[in-house]
Design a protein around this motif. Structure first.
Motif, PDB file in Angstrom:
ATOM      1  N   GLN A  24      44.544  33.851  44.549  1.00 45.64           N
ATOM      2  CA  GLN A  24      44.290  32.658  43.755  1.00 45.64           C
ATOM      3  C   GLN A  24      43.203  31.781  44.361  1.00 45.64           C
ATOM      4  OE1 GLN A  24      45.360  32.890  40.747  1.00 45.64           O
ATOM      5  NE2 GLN A  24      46.310  34.718  41.590  1.00 45.64           N
ATOM      6  N   CYS A  39      40.857  38.064  38.325  1.00 43.37           N
ATOM      7  CA  CYS A  39      41.060  36.685  37.876  1.00 43.37           C
ATOM      8  C   CYS A  39      41.116  36.682  36.347  1.00 43.37           C
ATOM      9  CB  CYS A  39      39.910  35.805  38.353  1.00 43.37           C
ATOM     10  SG  CYS A  39      39.705  35.803  40.145  1.00 43.37           S
ATOM     11  N   ASN A  42      42.856  31.506  35.521  1.00 38.46           N
ATOM     12  CA  ASN A  42      43.600  30.541  36.341  1.00 38.46           C
ATOM     13  C   ASN A  42      44.737  29.856  35.586  1.00 38.46           C
ATOM     14  OD1 ASN A  42      42.062  31.056  38.670  1.00 38.46           O
ATOM     15  ND2 ASN A  42      40.465  29.693  37.949  1.00 38.46           N
TER      16      ASN A  42
END
Length: 63
Positions: A24, A39, A42
């Motif tokens: 992260q 990714c 998010n």
């Protein structure tokens, strides 16, 4: 606490908290984490128990 990340095939994989945080952190820097993780915007699922303790943090898919 359980933590999960999505792999390149969008399959959820259980990982330890250290791995989750490293991936992260990389994603928040707009960089690509080490394979097999990626990714995906998010966004995360967070579950709490009745006392407010975090029991799950899971990565969600956001195209």
């Amino acid at each position: 606490m359980r933590t999960t990340l999505l792999d390149g095939d969008l399959k959820s994989r259980g990982v330890d908290l250290t791995t989750f945080m490293k991936v992260q952190e990389t994603c928040l820097k707009n960089a690509e984490p080490a394979a097999p993780y990626r990714c995906f915007g998010n966004q995360y699922e967070v579950e709490l128990d009745a006392r407010g303790k975090v029991t799950l943090i899971g990565q969600l898919y956001q195209p």
